[in-house]
Design a protein around this motif. Structure first.
Motif, PDB file in Angstrom:
ATOM      1  N   ARG A 190     -23.114   0.655 -30.438  1.00 20.44           N
ATOM      2  CA  ARG A 190     -22.931  -0.792 -30.353  1.00 20.44           C
ATOM      3  C   ARG A 190     -22.473  -1.158 -28.946  1.00 20.44           C
ATOM      4  NH1 ARG A 190     -22.932  -4.293 -34.314  1.00 20.44           N
ATOM      5  NH2 ARG A 190     -22.629  -2.667 -35.897  1.00 20.44           N
ATOM      6  N   VAL A 191     -23.007  -2.243 -28.418  1.00 20.71           N
ATOM      7  CA  VAL A 191     -22.602  -2.719 -27.089  1.00 20.71           C
ATOM      8  C   VAL A 191     -21.261  -3.444 -27.233  1.00 20.71           C
ATOM      9  CG1 VAL A 191     -23.193  -4.163 -25.104  1.00 20.71           C
ATOM     10  CG2 VAL A 191     -24.993  -2.936 -26.354  1.00 20.71           C
ATOM     11  N   VAL A 192     -20.262  -2.974 -26.483  1.00 12.45           N
ATOM     12  CA  VAL A 192     -18.919  -3.546 -26.575  1.00 12.45           C
ATOM     13  C   VAL A 192     -18.483  -4.058 -25.208  1.00 12.45           C
ATOM     14  CG1 VAL A 192     -18.263  -2.076 -28.512  1.00 12.45           C
ATOM     15  CG2 VAL A 192     -17.851  -1.276 -26.176  1.00 12.45           C
ATOM     16  N   ASP A 193     -17.414  -4.825 -25.197  1.00 11.96           N
ATOM     17  CA  ASP A 193     -16.897  -5.366 -23.942  1.00 11.96           C
ATOM     18  C   ASP A 193     -16.410  -4.254 -23.030  1.00 11.96           C
ATOM     19  OD1 ASP A 193     -17.208  -8.171 -23.884  1.00 11.96           O
ATOM     20  OD2 ASP A 193     -15.641  -8.385 -25.393  1.00 11.96           O
ATOM     21  N   GLY A 194     -16.725  -4.379 -21.749  1.00 10.05           N
ATOM     22  CA  GLY A 194     -16.190  -3.482 -20.739  1.00 10.05           C
ATOM     23  C   GLY A 194     -15.454  -4.309 -19.702  1.00 10.05           C
ATOM     24  N   LYS A 195     -15.185  -3.694 -18.543  1.00 14.03           N
ATOM     25  CA  LYS A 195     -14.462  -4.411 -17.488  1.00 14.03           C
ATOM     26  C   LYS A 195     -15.408  -5.177 -16.560  1.00 14.03           C
ATOM     27  CE  LYS A 195     -10.477  -1.345 -17.615  1.00 14.03           C
ATOM     28  NZ  LYS A 195      -9.536  -0.493 -16.859  1.00 14.03           N
ATOM     29  N   LYS A 196     -16.709  -5.043 -16.810  1.00 15.25           N
ATOM     30  CA  LYS A 196     -17.737  -5.829 -16.095  1.00 15.25           C
ATOM     31  C   LYS A 196     -17.730  -5.596 -14.584  1.00 15.25           C
ATOM     32  CE  LYS A 196     -17.717  -9.410 -19.669  1.00 15.25           C
ATOM     33  NZ  LYS A 196     -16.774  -8.727 -20.561  1.00 15.25           N
ATOM     34  N   VAL A 197     -17.313  -4.398 -14.178  1.00 17.17           N
ATOM     35  CA  VAL A 197     -17.315  -4.068 -12.753  1.00 17.17           C
ATOM     36  C   VAL A 197     -18.743  -3.980 -12.226  1.00 17.17           C
ATOM     37  CG1 VAL A 197     -16.675  -2.317 -11.040  1.00 17.17           C
ATOM     38  CG2 VAL A 197     -15.104  -2.874 -12.903  1.00 17.17           C
ATOM     39  N   GLY A 198     -19.669  -3.488 -13.066  1.00 16.18           N
ATOM     40  CA  GLY A 198     -21.060  -3.355 -12.638  1.00 16.18           C
ATOM     41  C   GLY A 198     -21.669  -4.658 -12.165  1.00 16.18           C
ATOM     42  N   ARG A 199     -21.264  -5.766 -12.770  1.00 17.44           N
ATOM     43  CA  ARG A 199     -21.804  -7.073 -12.374  1.00 17.44           C
ATOM     44  C   ARG A 199     -21.482  -7.384 -10.919  1.00 17.44           C
ATOM     45  NH1 ARG A 199     -20.636 -11.323 -17.353  1.00 17.44           N
ATOM     46  NH2 ARG A 199     -21.786 -10.183 -18.970  1.00 17.44           N
ATOM     47  N   THR A 200     -20.263  -7.015 -10.500  1.00 16.75           N
ATOM     48  CA  THR A 200     -19.860  -7.312  -9.120  1.00 16.75           C
ATOM     49  C   THR A 200     -20.628  -6.472  -8.113  1.00 16.75           C
ATOM     50  OG1 THR A 200     -18.071  -5.664  -9.089  1.00 16.75           O
ATOM     51  CG2 THR A 200     -17.541  -7.851  -9.973  1.00 16.75           C
ATOM     52  N   LEU A 201     -21.252  -5.377  -8.583  1.00 12.75           N
ATOM     53  CA  LEU A 201     -22.035  -4.507  -7.696  1.00 12.75           C
ATOM     54  C   LEU A 201     -23.520  -4.838  -7.740  1.00 12.75           C
ATOM     55  CD1 LEU A 201     -20.388  -1.070  -8.648  1.00 12.75           C
ATOM     56  CD2 LEU A 201     -19.707  -2.648  -6.835  1.00 12.75           C
ATOM     57  N   GLY A 202     -23.887  -5.777  -8.590  1.00 14.65           N
ATOM     58  CA  GLY A 202     -25.304  -6.100  -8.752  1.00 14.65           C
ATOM     59  C   GLY A 202     -25.997  -5.224  -9.773  1.00 14.65           C
ATOM     60  N   PHE A 203     -25.225  -4.457 -10.553  1.00 16.16           N
ATOM     61  CA  PHE A 203     -25.786  -3.564 -11.580  1.00 16.16           C
ATOM     62  C   PHE A 203     -25.014  -3.758 -12.885  1.00 16.16           C
ATOM     63  CE2 PHE A 203     -27.041  -1.617  -7.626  1.00 16.16           C
ATOM     64  CZ  PHE A 203     -28.325  -1.164  -7.874  1.00 16.16           C
ATOM     65  N   VAL A 257     -24.911   1.768 -19.505  1.00 11.80           N
ATOM     66  CA  VAL A 257     -26.310   1.787 -19.102  1.00 11.80           C
ATOM     67  C   VAL A 257     -26.692   0.475 -18.415  1.00 11.80           C
ATOM     68  CG1 VAL A 257     -27.128   0.984 -21.374  1.00 11.80           C
ATOM     69  CG2 VAL A 257     -28.691   2.232 -19.846  1.00 11.80           C
ATOM     70  N   HIS A 258     -27.353   0.606 -17.285  1.00 19.18           N
ATOM     71  CA  HIS A 258     -27.955  -0.541 -16.604  1.00 19.18           C
ATOM     72  C   HIS A 258     -29.405  -0.598 -17.048  1.00 19.18           C
ATOM     73  CE1 HIS A 258     -29.107  -3.449 -13.593  1.00 19.18           C
ATOM     74  NE2 HIS A 258     -30.043  -2.630 -13.137  1.00 19.18           N
ATOM     75  N   ILE A 259     -29.796  -1.718 -17.661  1.00 20.42           N
ATOM     76  CA  ILE A 259     -31.137  -1.857 -18.227  1.00 20.42           C
ATOM     77  C   ILE A 259     -32.018  -2.566 -17.213  1.00 20.42           C
ATOM     78  CG2 ILE A 259     -32.471  -2.662 -20.200  1.00 20.42           C
ATOM     79  CD1 ILE A 259     -29.782  -2.823 -21.738  1.00 20.42           C
ATOM     80  N   LEU A 260     -33.094  -1.907 -16.793  1.00 19.39           N
ATOM     81  CA  LEU A 260     -33.987  -2.481 -15.788  1.00 19.39           C
ATOM     82  C   LEU A 260     -34.791  -3.641 -16.377  1.00 19.39           C
ATOM     83  CD1 LEU A 260     -33.211   0.304 -14.543  1.00 19.39           C
ATOM     84  CD2 LEU A 260     -35.529   0.432 -13.639  1.00 19.39           C
ATOM     85  N   ASN A 261     -34.969  -4.664 -15.560  1.00 18.47           N
ATOM     86  CA  ASN A 261     -35.806  -5.814 -15.934  1.00 18.47           C
ATOM     87  C   ASN A 261     -35.376  -6.452 -17.249  1.00 18.47           C
ATOM     88  OD1 ASN A 261     -37.484  -5.319 -13.645  1.00 18.47           O
ATOM     89  ND2 ASN A 261     -38.585  -3.754 -14.813  1.00 18.47           N
ATOM     90  N   PHE A 262     -34.063  -6.551 -17.423  1.00 19.41           N
ATOM     91  CA  PHE A 262     -33.555  -7.157 -18.663  1.00 19.41           C
ATOM     92  C   PHE A 262     -32.445  -8.136 -18.336  1.00 19.41           C
ATOM     93  CE2 PHE A 262     -30.478  -7.327 -22.127  1.00 19.41           C
ATOM     94  CZ  PHE A 262     -31.296  -7.716 -23.174  1.00 19.41           C
ATOM     95  N   GLN A 263     -32.512  -9.280 -18.957  1.00 16.93           N
ATOM     96  CA  GLN A 263     -31.449 -10.269 -18.882  1.00 16.93           C
ATOM     97  C   GLN A 263     -31.206 -10.794 -20.291  1.00 16.93           C
ATOM     98  OE1 GLN A 263     -32.734 -13.227 -16.051  1.00 16.93           O
ATOM     99  NE2 GLN A 263     -31.902 -12.104 -14.312  1.00 16.93           N
ATOM    100  N   GLY A 264     -29.978 -10.845 -20.669  1.00 19.00           N
ATOM    101  CA  GLY A 264     -29.676 -11.345 -22.003  1.00 19.00           C
ATOM    102  C   GLY A 264     -28.314 -10.875 -22.449  1.00 19.00           C
ATOM    103  N   ASP A 265     -27.783 -11.535 -23.440  1.00 17.15           N
ATOM    104  CA  ASP A 265     -26.478 -11.192 -23.995  1.00 17.15           C
ATOM    105  C   ASP A 265     -26.690 -10.288 -25.207  1.00 17.15           C
ATOM    106  OD1 ASP A 265     -23.943 -11.002 -24.984  1.00 17.15           O
ATOM    107  OD2 ASP A 265     -23.622 -13.151 -25.248  1.00 17.15           O
ATOM    108  N   ILE A 266     -26.284  -9.038 -25.078  1.00 15.70           N
ATOM    109  CA  ILE A 266     -26.475  -8.089 -26.194  1.00 15.70           C
ATOM    110  C   ILE A 266     -25.145  -7.536 -26.698  1.00 15.70           C
ATOM    111  CG2 ILE A 266     -28.850  -7.432 -25.660  1.00 15.70           C
ATOM    112  CD1 ILE A 266     -27.735  -4.950 -24.230  1.00 15.70           C
ATOM    113  N   TYR A 267     -24.045  -8.240 -26.404  1.00 11.90           N
ATOM    114  CA  TYR A 267     -22.759  -7.780 -26.909  1.00 11.90           C
ATOM    115  C   TYR A 267     -22.772  -7.747 -28.439  1.00 11.90           C
ATOM    116  CZ  TYR A 267     -20.774  -7.944 -22.255  1.00 11.90           C
ATOM    117  OH  TYR A 267     -20.522  -7.706 -20.931  1.00 11.90           O
ATOM    118  N   GLN A 268     -22.260  -6.641 -28.970  1.00 12.05           N
ATOM    119  CA  GLN A 268     -22.198  -6.359 -30.409  1.00 12.05           C
ATOM    120  C   GLN A 268     -23.556  -5.989 -31.000  1.00 12.05           C
ATOM    121  OE1 GLN A 268     -19.252  -5.951 -31.956  1.00 12.05           O
ATOM    122  NE2 GLN A 268     -18.441  -6.366 -29.905  1.00 12.05           N
ATOM    123  N   GLU A 269     -24.588  -5.923 -30.172  1.00 12.69           N
ATOM    124  CA  GLU A 269     -25.901  -5.471 -30.657  1.00 12.69           C
ATOM    125  C   GLU A 269     -25.908  -3.945 -30.801  1.00 12.69           C
ATOM    126  OE1 GLU A 269     -28.700  -7.127 -31.425  1.00 12.69           O
ATOM    127  OE2 GLU A 269     -27.966  -9.139 -30.935  1.00 12.69           O
TER     128      GLU A 269
END
Length: 310
Positions: A190-203, A257-269
């Motif tokens: 299940r996709v859970v909340d993280g610290k979202k550091v990857g977003r600040t790096l562009g990944f 995991v960084h998903i290539l060519n994907f945009q969307g909210d999948i938290y809890q998926e």
């Protein structure tokens, strides 16, 4: 395939069976299953796999934590793709562990209608582990049950086994592990909340909590993977480790995991990850900039490996 528990055992037809944990349901197991199927078909009998609802060692030692290749639901899913007709989920208990091989064989014969028992080439049962196939054949004659011994599946002089596959995964040798399994090793989570550091790096990454806590994680490092979200498949680059450059997790290990060519909210998926290839070990970089540069290189490698565009 029909799942059989204690309450439905009386309905089993006369069968050819084999018994084991079948962790991973790898090509060695598949080879055994094919032998059971062929013997059953030739004799006009049903084919049956007998396995355990929980790992036997866990019952005997509550502190033991197995490193499974497949949890029970995944194992049954693999069985359903085989030609076997029945799967018996045998409850393993301390009382069962104290039975002799002969007593255990009598239960299989009388309760589960096993007429022919296929024994794995390296399999032992009963509390006396010193007994082997010769003794089982003698007990079989006494009980009116035919005994047969399977052949091992050997490649390059090595017998394919769950232990061998675990060692490959722990060494990061995904390609060899997949070759022995006969399919790509995978995690479901299940996709859970993280610290979202990857977003600040562009990944941006999806932080995955495995559904089966006892399923073996491959070696720490970066992998090329396929990510399944619903019925869609995406390429991805996955990291197993503590993210030492940004000190995100301390000493704890995460799966991101960084998903290539994907945009969307999948938290809890719920998503599934298939491991394709090991890229490199996890490294503590001197700066976030150097980490970001390496991630760009990793992404290009993944795109080439998995034939992705963009």
């Amino acid at each position: 395939m029909k799942i059989v528990t204690g309450s439905t055992a009386a309905n089993l037809p006369a069968c050819v069976a084999t018994i084991g944990c079948f962790d991973g349901v790898h090509r060695g197991h598949q080879y055994l299953i094919e032998q059971v199927h062929n013997i059953a078909k030739a004799g006009g009998l049903a084919s049956c796999l007998i396995t355990f609802a929980s790992h036997p060692r866990q019952v005997l030692d509550t502190d033991y934590r197995p490193r499974l290749l497949t949890c029970l639901s995944q194992k049954i899913e693999c069985f359903e793709h085989s030609p076997i007709e029945y799967c018996v989920l045998l409850p393993f208990t301390k009382e069962l562990s104290l039975l002799s091989a002969r007593e255990f064989m009598r239960i299989l014969h009388e309760m589960y209608n096993v007429q022919t028992l296929f024994v794995g080439y390296d399999h032992h049962f009963g509390h006396n582990q010193g007994e082997g196939f010769e003794e089982y054949c003698q007990y079989g004659k006494e009980l009116g049950m035919r005994m047969m011994q399977s052949r091992a599946l050997v490649e390059d002089g090595t017998s394919i086994s769950s232990t061998l596959i675990r060692s490959c995964l722990l060494a990061g040798d995904i390609k060899k592990a997949n070759a022995y399994l006969g399919y790509s090793y995978y995690l479901s989570g299940r996709v859970v909340d993280g610290k979202k550091v990857g977003r600040t790096l562009g990944f941006p990454t999806a932080n995955i909590q495995p559904l089966c806590a006892e399923k073996l994680l491959p070696a720490t490092g970066v992998y090329a993977v396929y990510v399944y979200i619903g019925k869609e498949r995406y390429a991805g680059m996955l990291n197993i480790g503590s993210c030492p450059t940004v000190n995100e997790n301390g000493q704890s290990v995460s799966v991101e995991v960084h998903i290539l060519n994907f945009q969307g909210d999948i938290y809890q998926e719920l998503i599934k990850i298939e491991f394709v290839e090991y890229l490199r070990p996890e490294v503590k970089f001197e700066s976030v900039e150097k980490l970001t540069w390496q991630l760009r290189q990793d992404k290009e490698v993944v795109k080439n490996l998995l034939h992705q565009k963009g």
